[in-house]
Design an enzyme around this catalytic site. Structure first.
Site, short mmCIF file in Angstrom:
data_model
loop_
_atom_site.label_atom_id
_atom_site.label_comp_id
_atom_site.label_asym_id
_atom_site.label_seq_id
_atom_site.Cartn_x
_atom_site.Cartn_y
_atom_site.Cartn_z
CG ASP A 206 -0.41 3.31 -10.26
OD1 ASP A 206 0.40 3.12 -11.19
OD2 ASP A 206 -1.20 2.43 -9.87
N GLY A 207 0.92 6.86 -7.69
CA GLY A 207 0.81 8.19 -7.07
C GLY A 207 2.00 9.05 -7.43
N1 LIG Z 1 9.49 11.83 0.16
C1 LIG Z 1 8.19 11.61 0.25
N2 LIG Z 1 7.58 11.55 1.46
C2 LIG Z 1 6.27 11.30 1.58
N3 LIG Z 1 5.44 11.10 0.52
C3 LIG Z 1 5.99 11.14 -0.70
C4 LIG Z 1 7.37 11.40 -0.90
N4 LIG Z 1 7.63 11.38 -2.24
C5 LIG Z 1 6.45 11.13 -2.84
N5 LIG Z 1 5.47 10.98 -1.94
C6 LIG Z 1 4.02 10.67 -2.16
O1 LIG Z 1 3.79 9.30 -1.85
C7 LIG Z 1 2.58 8.90 -2.49
C8 LIG Z 1 2.57 7.42 -2.77
O2 LIG Z 1 3.66 7.08 -3.51
P1 LIG Z 1 3.73 5.96 -4.63
O3 LIG Z 1 2.73 6.16 -5.66
O4 LIG Z 1 5.16 5.94 -5.07
O5 LIG Z 1 3.47 4.60 -3.84
P2 LIG Z 1 2.17 3.78 -3.47
O6 LIG Z 1 1.07 4.67 -3.07
O7 LIG Z 1 2.59 2.74 -2.53
O8 LIG Z 1 1.81 3.06 -4.81
P3 LIG Z 1 0.53 3.13 -5.79
O9 LIG Z 1 0.33 4.58 -6.08
O10 LIG Z 1 0.99 2.33 -6.97
O11 LIG Z 1 -0.64 2.53 -5.07
C9 LIG Z 1 2.53 9.71 -3.76
O12 LIG Z 1 1.25 10.24 -3.89
C10 LIG Z 1 3.58 10.81 -3.58
O13 LIG Z 1 2.99 12.10 -3.74
C1 LIG Z 2 -13.13 -10.53 -3.66
C2 LIG Z 2 -12.12 -10.42 -4.74
C3 LIG Z 2 -12.14 -9.09 -5.29
C4 LIG Z 2 -11.05 -8.85 -6.29
C5 LIG Z 2 -11.26 -7.55 -6.94
C6 LIG Z 2 -10.09 -7.17 -7.73
C7 LIG Z 2 -10.36 -5.95 -8.53
C8 LIG Z 2 -9.07 -5.28 -8.79
C9 LIG Z 2 -9.19 -4.14 -9.75
C10 LIG Z 2 -7.95 -3.34 -9.67
C11 LIG Z 2 -8.13 -2.03 -10.32
C12 LIG Z 2 -6.98 -1.17 -10.07
C13 LIG Z 2 -7.21 0.17 -10.62
C14 LIG Z 2 -6.06 1.05 -10.33
C15 LIG Z 2 -6.15 2.14 -9.66
C16 LIG Z 2 -4.97 3.01 -9.38
O1 LIG Z 2 -5.10 4.19 -10.09
C17 LIG Z 2 -4.90 3.36 -7.90
C18 LIG Z 2 -3.56 3.99 -7.60
O2 LIG Z 2 -2.56 3.06 -7.59
N1 LIG Z 2 -5.04 2.18 -7.07
C19 LIG Z 2 -6.08 2.02 -6.31
O3 LIG Z 2 -6.96 2.83 -6.21
C20 LIG Z 2 -6.13 0.73 -5.52
C21 LIG Z 2 -7.36 -0.06 -5.87
C22 LIG Z 2 -7.32 -1.39 -5.19
C23 LIG Z 2 -8.54 -2.16 -5.48
C24 LIG Z 2 -8.63 -3.45 -4.70
#
Ligand SMILES: Nc1ncnc2c1ncn2[C@@H]1O[C@H](COP(=O)(O)OP(=O)(O)OP(=O)(O)O)[C@@H](O)[C@H]1O
Ligand SMILES: CCCCCCCCCCCCC/C=C/[C@@H](O)[C@H](CO)NC(=O)CCCCC
Ligand SMILES: [Ca+2]
Length: 553
Positions: A206-207
């Site tokens: 998502d990031g």
């Molecule tokens: N080459 C890089 N080195 C370090 N950071 C990077 C690089 N390319 C992208 N990023 C940053 O890494 C962060 C996290 O990436 P990404 O969203 O792909 O994975 P995640 O955090 O594990 O997953 P999610 O966002 O689903 O929780 C992004 O905010 C992005 O800005």
């Molecule tokens: C005791 C049992 C409890 C179970 C609770 C489960 C609730 C889960 C709800 C999940 C909601 C996700 C919302 C998504 C947010 C994303 O934009 C963001 C970036 O990837 N993720 C988080 O912030 C990561 C957020 C992580 C949340 C745990």
């Protein structure tokens, strides 16, 4: 359904059996002639169905002539073929989409053998002509890979699972493996020659998606001289579609728009050129633009989960579970004022159980309303006319879900009936309550029970909202004076009114799609259908799906 005129009809062999193969502009079908003959005049639908297959032309990925392939090479016995084996040496393969387990797609193929080379060529050429008419399919894509997202498998996922599919579909790509955070955003914003591409693909979580979206949206506003710092401005929608190949930790944008976090499925949605419009929230602090958000804006619980988890990035996806437990145990509450403009018209409510699915009628309605009301009035006019609702209180969490936020952790999401493209966000206020009640509420995100069915939870569908934390409100000085130097004691004392609940008053930060915002007082506006993804929303399960295996039969 209207019957389409046949373009081709031939008797061709598939795995040493003779089939009647037909093509019209919508469907490629092949029927086992022996099975069909056996049951002529008899209504044995199952048996006839067993020997019949069909694929919509729009779900054909590619067709390829198969060189030097002959069924004579097979060791198995021939059952019944009209031609001699030597006659069947020409063949072509059709690659198409097959639905497998829940919302997952696979690339399947079938090879048709024929006696004449010219017939083989005619089939290949005709199918290619039909595919050429599908103008929504991308031909050239710009791909950004975050090699460090999720379990750090982005590059591997792209090379092994996605690139072969793009190449099969004759899609050409320019691939950039990012070297730092915001590399993709900056490249899109200032350098990329966007005219060369039919879409942008993001390999990451998502990031990473957020980076790409910021790059594209800001580039569009710059090119159109739209001031992003002004909340009143109508933003210019993005012309290029964005594809997400999930390789992150939460992947909620992919999951909530496709129904799975499977890279092959996402690649196939890109190949067929699907389109799913999406709302984008702009987040401002006074007159400065802070960020855009498409999934979750969360203050309190989700803000703190993110703050703790950022320090544990090295743990990968497990960081969210650890900091989720820690945040839950700390049981802090946050005081402030939320004001919002409720959504009007037939946009439903967050509790109506009308889930946003492929071809959603509510989102379609919003898109036509948007066309009608274009330039009718500015935001400030609407703001004056509409009335703001103001709620002041103590909250464990303030969440705005612009879409369901379904993800593997919570398959129905934070707001199961939120819509991807209706121009609204679902504002969820979780008021101060006991630990056990909050746990009950959280657990309901993972089962079928309604997480909004608690006296301490309120949920509203809104177009705009604002939040001001208590300590930034005009009368906060009183509290600060009352509670001693610098207000520190105010922030650390146990809640006086509800000693039993054990809450601690606190300050939090906003979690904006997984990024921490520096400001806590924010103003948010939803921009209806500002971006478009290579997706089609979550498909309803087909009626002919096997309820046990979830395979189409
Ligand atoms: N080459 C890089 N080195 C370090 N950071 C990077 C690089 N390319 C992208 N990023 C940053 O890494 C962060 C996290 O990436 P990404 O969203 O792909 O994975 P995640 O955090 O594990 O997953 P999610 O966002 O689903 O929780 C992004 O905010 C992005 O800005
Ligand atoms: C005791 C049992 C409890 C179970 C609770 C489960 C609730 C889960 C709800 C999940 C909601 C996700 C919302 C998504 C947010 C994303 O934009 C963001 C970036 O990837 N993720 C988080 O912030 C990561 C957020 C992580 C949340 C745990
Ligand atoms: Ca929405």
């Amino acid at each position: 359904m209207e019957k389409q005129p046949r373009l081709l009809c031939s008797e061709l062999c598939v795995q040493r059996r003779l089939y009647e193969v037909t093509l019209n502009c919508a469907i490629l079908a092949w029927k086992d002639i022996q099975i069909a003959k056996k049951h002529t005049g008899r209504a044995i639908y199952g048996a006839v169905k067993a020997g019949s297959h069909c694929v919509p032309v729009c779900e054909i990925i590619a067709v390829q002539e198969k060189e030097d392939d002959s069924p004579c090479k097979d060791t198995g016995k021939w059952q019944k073929v009209p031609q001699s084996p030597a006659d069947c040496q020409h063949a072509f393969t059709v690659f198409y989409i097959e639905r497998t387990r829940q919302h997952c797609w696979r690339c399947s193929n079938v090879t048709f053998h024929c006696s004449e080379h010219s017939l083989c060529l005619l089939w290949v050429q005709t199918i290619r002509e039909q595919l050429g008419l599908l103008t929504n399919r991308p031909k050239r894509l710009l791909v950004y890979i975050n090699p460090y997202g999720g379990k750090q498998r982005g590059k591997q996922i792209y090379d092994h699972k996605v690139a072969p599919i793009f190449s099969r579909a004759s899609i050409s790509t320019d691939v950039i493996v990012t070297e730092r955070a915001n590399h993709a955003r900056d490249h899109l914003k200032t350098e990329a020659d966007l005219k060369k591409y039919d879409g942008v693909v993001c390999v990451g979580g998502d990031g990473m998606f957020s980076e790409i979206m910021h790059g594209l949206v800001s580039r569009m506003q710059q090119d159109a001289s739209v001031d992003e710092n002004s909340m009143e401005e109508t933003l210019v929608p993005c012309g290029l579609r964005i594809g997400i190949i999930p390789a992150g930790s939460t992947d909620c944008i992919c999951y909530a728009t496709v129904g799975s976090n499977d890279p092959v499925t996402s690649a196939l949605h890109i190949v067929v050129g699907d389109s799913q419009p999406m709302d984008v929230c702009s987040v401002h602090n006074e007159n400065s633009f802070l960020r855009y958000s498409v999934s979750l804006l969360g203050y309190g619980f989700y803000g703190d989960v993110l703050t703790y988890s950022e320090r544990k990035r090295w743990m990968g996806p497990a960081r969210y579970d650890i900091s989720g437990v820690k945040t839950f145990l700390s049981h802090r509450y946050y005081e402030g004022t939320v004001s919002f403009l409720p959504a009007e018209g037939n946009l439903g409510t967050p509790r109506d159980k009308m889930q946003c699915r492929s071809g959603c009628s509510i989102c379609r309605q919003s898109s036509s309303d948007k066309l009608v009301s274009k330039d009718e009035d500015s935001v400030s006019d609407a703001e004056c006319r509409d009335t703001w609702t103001v709620i002041r209180g103590k909250f464990l969490a303030i969440n705005a879900a612009n879409m369901s936020c379904a993800c593997p952790r919570s398959p129905k999401g934070l707001s199961p009936s939120a819509h991807l493209a209706d121009g609204t966000t679902d504002l969820i206020l979780v008021r101060k309550c006991s630990r056990i009640d909050f746990l009950r509420h959280l657990l309901r995100h993972t089962n079928k029970d309604d997480q909004f069915d608690h006296s301490f939870v309120e949920v509203y569908r809104v177009k705009q909202f604002r939040f001001t934390p208590r300590y930034q409100e005009c009368d906060s000085e009183v509290d600060l004076r009352e509670s001693g130097a610098g207000g520190k004691r105010f922030l650390s004392q146990i809640c006086r009114e509800h000693r039993a609940c054990g809450c601690m008053p606190s300050q939090s930060n906003w979690n904006c799609d997984g990024e921490i915002l520096p400001q806590t007082a924010i103003q948010v506006r939803v921009h209806c259908q500002l971006i478009t993804l290579f997706a089609r929303g979550i498909e309803e399960q087909p009626v002919f799906e096997d309820p046990y295996t979830h395979c189409a039969i």
